[in-house]
Design a protein around this motif. Structure first.
Motif, short mmCIF file in Angstrom:
data_model
loop_
_atom_site.label_atom_id
_atom_site.label_comp_id
_atom_site.label_asym_id
_atom_site.label_seq_id
_atom_site.Cartn_x
_atom_site.Cartn_y
_atom_site.Cartn_z
N PRO A 1 -5.32 8.54 14.94
CA PRO A 1 -4.77 7.52 15.33
C PRO A 1 -3.78 6.90 14.13
CG PRO A 1 -6.91 7.17 14.98
CD PRO A 1 -6.70 8.58 14.99
N THR A 2 -2.69 6.30 14.56
CA THR A 2 -2.09 5.49 13.70
C THR A 2 -2.35 4.15 13.27
OG1 THR A 2 -0.41 4.63 15.19
CG2 THR A 2 0.11 6.85 14.21
N GLN A 3 -2.22 3.40 12.14
CA GLN A 3 -2.75 2.40 11.67
C GLN A 3 -1.81 1.29 12.49
OE1 GLN A 3 -5.41 1.62 10.19
NE2 GLN A 3 -5.81 3.66 9.96
N PRO A 4 -2.18 0.02 12.90
CA PRO A 4 -1.46 -0.78 13.43
C PRO A 4 -0.64 -1.53 12.49
CG PRO A 4 -3.68 -1.74 13.53
CD PRO A 4 -4.00 -0.13 13.07
N GLU A 5 0.54 -1.83 12.73
CA GLU A 5 1.38 -2.54 11.87
C GLU A 5 0.78 -4.00 11.69
OE1 GLU A 5 5.25 -2.64 13.02
OE2 GLU A 5 5.53 -0.36 12.88
N GLN A 6 0.91 -4.42 10.49
CA GLN A 6 0.49 -5.73 10.05
C GLN A 6 1.41 -6.95 10.59
OE1 GLN A 6 -2.59 -6.56 9.17
NE2 GLN A 6 -3.07 -4.80 8.98
N PRO A 7 1.17 -7.89 11.23
CA PRO A 7 2.16 -9.01 11.74
C PRO A 7 2.92 -9.76 10.32
CG PRO A 7 0.06 -9.86 11.83
CD PRO A 7 -0.37 -8.28 11.65
#
Length: 214
Positions: free
Chosen positions: A145-151
């Motif tokens: 799984p890819t790491q979610p982008e930080q807002p």
């Protein structure tokens, strides 16, 4: 701005009273003055004074709205009118008769169907030859799984402004947001020196430093 009270403006713009007070520099909710103008562009709002100068610019978040997921600047009452309630139809399965009594409809019994003639049995088919079992496929490795982008948080910078007094050279004015600095100290040093230089030329006015989101 709309309305005569802060709560009325809040309903007309879908912004909370706290956000309206922050944008317009209002300290007392019961004491507001006309003259400011708010311009909505998506989730950003720009505030102008009676002279058309920008006094503030901020990003609107869902927590700043009276009704989340509704555009800022749109009346709350208007949004409610756009969503009519769905009513299910009422079905009346009885028939009214004189005297207030109800009577069930009379149905005619169906005639029995004529039985079909028996058909000849079909010749049994030859059994199919068994097929060779299929080798199971090798399971594939699950994807990492890819790491979610930080807002992306808005950056806070500092801007300066200068407004010459009536009768002085207004070409020396500095509009809010036209000059940006990383620190408050840099902005303060710049505007102090700028005002001192103009004062030596006989030009006086009001000036200051404020935060600015980019």
């Amino acid at each position: 701005m709309w309305g005569d009270t802060l709560s009325g403006i809040s309903q007309a713009t879908n912004l909370t009273m706290e956000k309206l007070a922050s944008l317009n520099g209002i300290g007392d909710y019961n004491l507001i003055y006309a003259g400011n103008k708010m311009i909505f562009e998506g989730n950003r709002v720009t505030v102008q004074d009676s002279n058309g100068e920008i006094t503030d610019k901020q990003k609107i978040r869902e927590s700043d709205k009276v009704v989340p997921n509704q555009p800022a600047g749109q009346s709350v009452e208007h949004a409610e009118q756009l969503a009519p309630e769905k009513q299910s139809p009422t079905v009346d399965n009885t028939t009214n008769v004189g005297g207030g009594q109800t009577e069930q409809p009379v149905t005619t019994p169906e005639q029995p169907a004529t039985p079909e003639a028996p058909t000849k049995p079909s010749t049994p088919s030859q059994p199919e030859q068994p097929t060779k079992p299929v080798q199971p496929e090798t399971p594939t490795q699950p994807e990492t799984p890819t790491q979610p982008e930080q807002p992306v948080e808005p950056q806070i910078k500092y801007t300066v402004w200068f407004t010459a007094y009536d009768g002085d050279d207004i070409s020396k004015n500095i509009v809010r947001g036209s000059q940006l600095f990383k620190t408050e100290a840099e902005a303060t040093t710049f505007i102090d020196n700028y005002a001192d230089q103009l004062l030596m030329q006989g030009i006086a006015g009001s000036y200051g430093v404020m935060t600015w989101e980019v």
